[in-house]
Write a protein that holds these residues in place. Structure first.
Motif, mmCIF file in Angstrom:
data_model
loop_
_atom_site.group_PDB
_atom_site.id
_atom_site.type_symbol
_atom_site.label_atom_id
_atom_site.label_comp_id
_atom_site.label_asym_id
_atom_site.label_seq_id
_atom_site.Cartn_x
_atom_site.Cartn_y
_atom_site.Cartn_z
ATOM 1 N N ASP A 27 0.821 -1.211 0.000
ATOM 2 C CA ASP A 27 0.000 0.000 0.000
ATOM 3 C C ASP A 27 0.854 1.261 0.000
ATOM 4 O O ASP A 27 0.416 2.316 -0.456
ATOM 5 C CB ASP A 27 -0.933 0.002 1.216
ATOM 6 N N ASP A 73 -3.990 4.175 2.966
ATOM 7 C CA ASP A 73 -2.832 3.369 2.536
ATOM 8 C C ASP A 73 -1.734 3.373 3.606
ATOM 9 O O ASP A 73 -1.050 2.368 3.802
ATOM 10 C CB ASP A 73 -2.276 3.868 1.196
ATOM 11 N N ARG A 147 1.523 -6.938 3.140
ATOM 12 C CA ARG A 147 0.614 -7.911 2.506
ATOM 13 C C ARG A 147 1.239 -9.305 2.468
ATOM 14 O O ARG A 147 0.532 -10.295 2.341
ATOM 15 C CB ARG A 147 0.332 -7.487 1.058
ATOM 16 N N ASN A 215 -3.934 -4.999 4.452
ATOM 17 C CA ASN A 215 -4.211 -4.340 3.173
ATOM 18 C C ASN A 215 -5.428 -3.458 3.410
ATOM 19 O O ASN A 215 -6.205 -3.745 4.313
ATOM 20 C CB ASN A 215 -4.530 -5.419 2.118
ATOM 21 N N ASP A 216 -5.610 -2.401 2.625
ATOM 22 C CA ASP A 216 -6.851 -1.635 2.801
ATOM 23 C C ASP A 216 -7.763 -1.873 1.593
ATOM 24 O O ASP A 216 -7.309 -2.249 0.515
ATOM 25 C CB ASP A 216 -6.586 -0.140 3.043
ATOM 26 N N SER A 218 -9.548 -0.669 -1.241
ATOM 27 C CA SER A 218 -9.859 0.360 -2.236
ATOM 28 C C SER A 218 -10.590 -0.239 -3.426
ATOM 29 O O SER A 218 -11.464 0.399 -4.006
ATOM 30 C CB SER A 218 -8.593 1.081 -2.699
#
Ligand SMILES: Nc1ncnc2c1ncn2[C@@H]1O[C@H](COP(=O)(O)OP(=O)(O)OP(=O)(O)O)[C@@H](O)[C@H]1O
Ligand SMILES: Cc1ncc(C[n+]2csc(CCOP(=O)(O)O)c2C)c(N)n1
Ligand SMILES: [Mg+2]
Ligand SMILES: [Mg+2]
Ligand SMILES: [Mg+2]
Length: 329
Positions: A27, A73, A147, A215-216, A218
């Motif tokens: 990210d 992020d 990740r 992880n985000d 998006s």
């Protein structure tokens, strides 16, 4: 051409700077400093007609969402935001008052996290407004979350509702932002327009000694889970019935809610994996702060992939989600 294949094709084969810890592929980038903290940096862009329209976000909300998605992020690395830079490309159709409102949106969110605006660039453009934000943050040395750290046997979790932003976008595309919405609908619309990055949650992960992959969201749960699966070389199983949905989505079919959660994106909550004993500990820490924490699946050995367990059946998901180049050759 595929967005992710393109990014892989431009990845440098080796680093020149020994201080670099993580370059392209997560990210945000992470590098060492001489101090106690590692630096974390990333950049993301909002484009009129792609990420917003005049009838989906107000100028103020363009600012809020632009900065929020970038801070998200940093949160996905376990980092705390500190500085930001803004590059704005402005077509003639946008006036000075609107531009100030965009900056007011960024300023108000920045103030919440005590972030400083430290630079940027201003240019004209013939067509759509483009807002590019770079954010810089810090994380305690070696505590960044990646990740690539998921392992077979881990449990998979989410730090908030998924699908809300896509549900809100659908309402906005139908009625426009000046349309009338019920209280429940308004919660979904707001989730799309003014997402809150999970910075406090990031701090809990960074302060946790155990291994955590993060992880985000998006591009949607499916796509983000694939990124963890590919980076970690594992297979992820998600339980459809475990996915957390906002009550505002109750009147929609389960299939619709599932589609929004898996493939909608822009929820900016965190998706992660950790060993079962660590998940138990994390759950308690989140609960003590009255923060949401939902167990949604587990990790298995195997080819990188993402599977959905639904109605007693296991179905392999496509790496679908928002892909900027999907329709191009
Ligand atoms: N044009 C580019 N040049 C160099 N690196 C890139 C480029 N586009 C993306 N990257 C890098 O590729 C990795 C993945 O980027 P991606 O944008 O998919 O992640 P993200 O910012 O978490 O997701 P999203 O943009 O959907 O919010 C990151 O390390 C990013 O810095
Ligand atoms: C008017 C309008 N139409 C469609 C969408 C949906 N959308 C655009 S970009 C994106 C993924 C995240 O962006 P990125 O990958 O660049 O971080 C999504 C889900 C929207 N927000 N507004
Ligand atoms: Mg991200
Ligand atoms: Mg990006
Ligand atoms: Mg994306």
């Amino acid at each position: 051409m595929d967005e992710f294949a393109f990014i892989n094709s431009i990845m440098p084969s080796q680093a020149q700077q020994p201080s670099l810890i993580k370059g392209i592929g997560d990210d945000a980038a992470v590098y060492k400093t001489s101090g106690q903290a590692d630096q974390v940096v990333c950049v993301d862009t909002l484009v009129e007609g792609v990420h917003f329209r005049r009838d989906t976000l107000s100028p103020y909300q363009i600012g809020v969402k632009g900065l929020a998605s970038n801070i998200s992020d940093l949160a996905a690395m376990g980092a705390t935001p500190a500085f930001y830079l803004v590059s704005i490309a402005v077509p003639e159709s946008w006036n000075e008052k609107e531009l100030r409102e965009i900056y007011q949106g960024m300023e108000e969110l920045a103030a919440e996290y005590r972030m400083d605006l430290i630079g940027g660039d201003t240019v004209s453009t013939p067509a759509a407004l483009v807002l590019t934000i770079t954010v810089i943050g810090q994380v305690e040395r070696t505590k960044a979350k990646y990740r690539h750290d998921a392992r077979a046997g881990d449990l998979v979790f989410l730090t908030g509702y998924v699908g809300s932003s896509a549900a809100g976008l659908e309402l906005l595309l139908k009625r426009g932002r000046t349309g009338s919405f019920s209280e429940k609908e308004l919660a979904l619309v707001k989730a799309h327009q003014e997402p809150s990055p999970h910075v406090e949650q990031a701090g809990l992960f960074a302060g946790f000694a155990g291994r955590v992959a993060l992880n985000d969201i998006s591009d949607g749960v499916a796509s983000e889970a694939y990124e963890i699966a590919e980076a970690s070389g594992v297979s992820i199983v998600i339980g459809a019935d475990s996915l957390p949905f906002h009550p505002g989505m109750d009147e929609h079919s389960f299939q619709q809610r599932l589609d929004w959660a898996l493939y909608g994106g822009e929820d900016y909550v965190l998706l992660g994996a950790a060993a079962p004993a660590d998940v138990k500990e994390l759950k308690e820490r989140f609960s003590a702060r009255q923060l949401s924490f939902f167990e949604v699946g587990h990790i298995e050995e195997g080819e990188p992939g993402v599977f959905l367990r639904h109605n007693g059946q296991l179905k392999k998901l496509e790496k679908q989600g928002y892909n900027h180049f999907q329709k191009r050759r």
